[in-house]
Design an enzyme around this catalytic site. Structure first.
Site, short mmCIF file in Angstrom:
data_model
loop_
_atom_site.label_atom_id
_atom_site.label_comp_id
_atom_site.label_asym_id
_atom_site.label_seq_id
_atom_site.Cartn_x
_atom_site.Cartn_y
_atom_site.Cartn_z
N ARG A 38 19.17 0.97 20.18
CA ARG A 38 19.03 1.15 21.63
C ARG A 38 17.60 0.89 22.11
O ARG A 38 17.35 0.84 23.30
CB ARG A 38 19.46 2.56 22.02
N CYS A 39 16.67 0.71 21.18
CA CYS A 39 15.26 0.52 21.51
C CYS A 39 14.92 -0.98 21.49
O CYS A 39 15.13 -1.65 20.49
CB CYS A 39 14.40 1.27 20.49
N SER A 40 14.36 -1.49 22.59
CA SER A 40 14.04 -2.92 22.67
C SER A 40 12.98 -3.32 21.64
O SER A 40 13.07 -4.39 21.05
CB SER A 40 13.59 -3.30 24.07
#
Length: 115
Positions: free
Chosen positions: A9-11
């Site tokens: 979920r973390c870019s």
């Protein structure tokens, strides 16, 4: 083998994974650390490879950081490691390990330096 502690979920974590896949020189072990958190011993070994104290691996903006009063400078590395194991959202991401070297992928150039 290269290992990445990854949060999909973390870019920044996704960017780090893409960078590793571009290099494609070694097998890649992807660990979604929110689903499979490291043990205290594993996290201590990661910190040794990163050559940083536990406090530098903490995400200070997470609600758990304040709730657990982790800003208390009297807490030992072991206490901070235990907090990160119990609440893996507190672990800065992504972490990439290549043999005995490791880097936090912020910025991505940190990862390139250990490949």
């Amino acid at each position: 083998m290269i290992t990445i502690y990854h949060n999909p979920r973390c870019s920044k974590s996704r960017d780090a994974l893409a960078l590793l896949r571009q290099h494609d020189t070694q097998p890649l072990n992807v660990i979604e650390y929110l689903k499979s958190p490291p043990t205290a011993d594993e996290l201590s070994a990661i910190l040794a490879k990163l050559k940083i104290p536990a406090r530098q691996l903490l995400r200070t903006t997470e609600a758990e950081y304040s709730k657990l009063q982790l800003e208390n400078q009297a807490l030992t590395d072991r206490q901070l490691v235990d907090a990160m194991v119990a609440h893996p959202k507190l672990i800065e991401r992504p972490i990439v390990i290549n043999g005995e070297r490791a880097a936090i992928g912020r910025p991505l150039s940190n990862i390139s330096a250990i490949l």
